[in-house]
Design an enzyme around this catalytic site. Structure first.
Site, mmCIF file in Angstrom:
data_model
loop_
_atom_site.group_PDB
_atom_site.id
_atom_site.type_symbol
_atom_site.label_atom_id
_atom_site.label_comp_id
_atom_site.label_asym_id
_atom_site.label_seq_id
_atom_site.Cartn_x
_atom_site.Cartn_y
_atom_site.Cartn_z
ATOM 1 N N TYR A 134 0.828 -1.225 0.000
ATOM 2 C CA TYR A 134 0.000 0.000 0.000
ATOM 3 C C TYR A 134 0.857 1.268 0.000
ATOM 4 O O TYR A 134 0.732 2.099 -0.915
ATOM 5 C CB TYR A 134 -1.013 -0.025 1.157
ATOM 6 C CG TYR A 134 -1.799 1.270 1.261
ATOM 7 C CD1 TYR A 134 -2.805 1.578 0.348
ATOM 8 C CD2 TYR A 134 -1.485 2.217 2.243
ATOM 9 C CE1 TYR A 134 -3.500 2.785 0.422
ATOM 10 C CE2 TYR A 134 -2.181 3.421 2.324
ATOM 11 C CZ TYR A 134 -3.183 3.695 1.407
ATOM 12 O OH TYR A 134 -3.856 4.898 1.475
ATOM 13 N N LYS A 157 1.248 4.066 -3.049
ATOM 14 C CA LYS A 157 0.890 5.491 -2.897
ATOM 15 C C LYS A 157 2.102 6.371 -3.209
ATOM 16 O O LYS A 157 1.964 7.441 -3.806
ATOM 17 C CB LYS A 157 0.372 5.775 -1.481
ATOM 18 C CG LYS A 157 -0.938 5.115 -1.115
ATOM 19 C CD LYS A 157 -2.102 5.488 -2.000
ATOM 20 C CE LYS A 157 -2.683 6.837 -1.748
ATOM 21 N NZ LYS A 157 -3.920 7.082 -2.551
#
Ligand code: NAI
Ligand SMILES: C[C@H](CCCC(C)(C)O)[C@H]1CC[C@H]2[C@@H]3[C@H](O)CC4=CC(=O)CC[C@]4(C)[C@H]3CC[C@]12C
Length: 369
Positions: free
Chosen positions: A159, A163
């Site tokens: 994750y 990002k």
């Protein structure tokens, strides 16, 4: 969006507009963006609440689509003036594969950028995350830091990796020539942990507390500060950034801004108790009830079980090595960059944010009984 065309009505596109943050951005635009002529809401799963918005003065267009499909994104972006890209796969629990997280968060963002370039859309606001910075894998504290604070950003989890990559794509795209010859202007907003109406993890903690007879048990030392920001203020910051991107393109283009407001600095659990306490829950223990090494062991066990069970069933508990590390590492921001660059002031005071969240938790909890 030139000054001479003040009266011109603008077309906005919000990707992920039916998510927790996206819904607040959509509603905020409708309430607070006077130049809004059409609002396109793009999401893989459209919410039924969109229907009620279609009766207002602004044209609301719901578009069911997938950011990983370049042609769907291009069709949605065509002739939009501004794109607010909040769509993302928020998964730190191992529900989705690393490949899927990368595909949605990185390739999806690439598709949004290329669609802007191809169709001539000039203004792009990207919802990034504090996770782009940290906490890092070494557990270094980030104490009241700002956008210029030096910090060793080392990511391994899919994750934050996704990002960080997506944010870089957005910032590097600033200044690219779009169809029609003008430059693309981009910026990225980095919320810390968002809370407020619609926050599913808060609701889950509430339900868990109810199941345990009104008790929650402290797992993390109260001294570990965790940055939190109210969803209404995050939405407001997106609306303001999108509005000011043209007028302040030279200053704002290619910039990152942490999202902040007057929410107090507290540990993750103590902060949640600001809402769960008034809903009747109690946090047991001034100190963590379990020794940290035991939590590390349980988190590792959960990771092992997740891996072993994956062929049979999805086992994705809240506690895993990554969530434990995030919850157990101080990460707070203290900055005024958004105020200096585009006049951001929180729209909701801490008292308002708290009250609104408590009312939502109470309603969400009672509807679960
Ligand atoms: N929740 C938090 O505390 C924080 C969230 N963020 C970022 O804010 C953004 C929004 O997050 P939340 O609202 O919390 O998550 P969410 O899961 O509630 O909303 C994300 C939305 O994106 C949509 N979406 C997911 N995959 C899609 C795809 N392939 N195509 C089209 N739509 C898709 C989902 O259907 C959902 O409506 C994300 O980019 C996330 O990384 C950043 C910092 C903190
Ligand atoms: C789930 C965690 C709390 C449980 C800890 C336990 C099991 C010991 O009680 C959450 C603690 C911190 C949260 C993350 C943080 O707010 C930063 C985030 C930013 C994002 O962009 C996405 C969400 C998240 C990673 C958020 C996820 C839940 C926590 C890990």
């Amino acid at each position: 969006m030139a000054d001479s065309a003040q009266a011109q009505k603008l077309v906005y596109l919000v990707t992920g507009g039916c998510g927790f943050l996206g819904e607040h951005v959509v509603r905020m635009l409708l309430q607070r963006e006077p130049r809004l002529g059409e609002l396109r809401v793009f999401d893989r799963h459209l919410g039924p609440w969109l229907e009620e918005l279609k009766t207002g003065p602004v044209r609301v267009t719901a578009i069911q689509g997938d950011v990983t499909e370049a042609h769907e994104v291009a069709a949605a972006v065509a002739r939009a003036h501004v794109v607010i890209h909040t769509a993302g796969l928020v998964d730190v629990f191992g529900r989705a594969s690393p490949e899927t997280i990368h595909e949605v968060n990185v390739q999806g963002t690439r598709n949004v950028i290329e669609a802007c370039v191809q169709t001539g859309t000039r203004f792009l606001v990207y919802t990034s995350s504090m996770e782009v910075v940290g906490p890092n894998t070494k557990g270094h504290p980030f104490y009241r830091g700002n956008e210029d604070t030096l910090y060793e950003a080392v990511h391994r989890h899919p994750y934050p990796c996704s990002k960080a990559l997506a944010e870089r794509l957005v910032l590097e795209a600033n200044g690219r020539e779009v169809h029609g010859g003008l430059p693309l202007v981009t910026c990225a907003l980095r919320p810390t942990g968002i809370y407020g109406e619609g926050h599913q993890i808060m609701r889950d903690f509430y339900r868990q507390g109810l199941r345990l007879g009104g008790w929650l048990f402290r797992a993390i030392p109260a001294s570990v500060e965790h940055g939190r920001v109210y969803v209404g203020n995050v939405a407001w910051m997106h609306v303001l950034a999108a509005r000011e991107l043209e007028r302040r393109a030279a200053l704002m283009g290619g910039q990152v801004y942490f999202c902040y407001d007057g929410s107090p600095y507290k540990s993750y659990e103590d902060f949640n108790m600001e809402f769960l306490g008034p809903c009747g829950l109690q946090l047991v223990g001034a100190r963590p009830l379990l020794p940290y090494w035991l939590l590390v062991f349980l988190a590792a066990l959960n990771a092992l079980l997740q891996w072993l069970l994956r062929p049979l069933v999805l086992y994705a508990p809240l506690l895993n090595p990554y969530t434990l590390a995030v919850a157990n590492t101080t990460f707070t921001v203290s900055t005024d960059k958004a105020q200096r660059h585009f006049g951001y002031e929180p729209l909701f005071s801490w008292e308002d944010s708290r009250t609104r969240t408590i009312l939502w938790v109470q309603a969400a909890g009672s509807s679960a009984q």
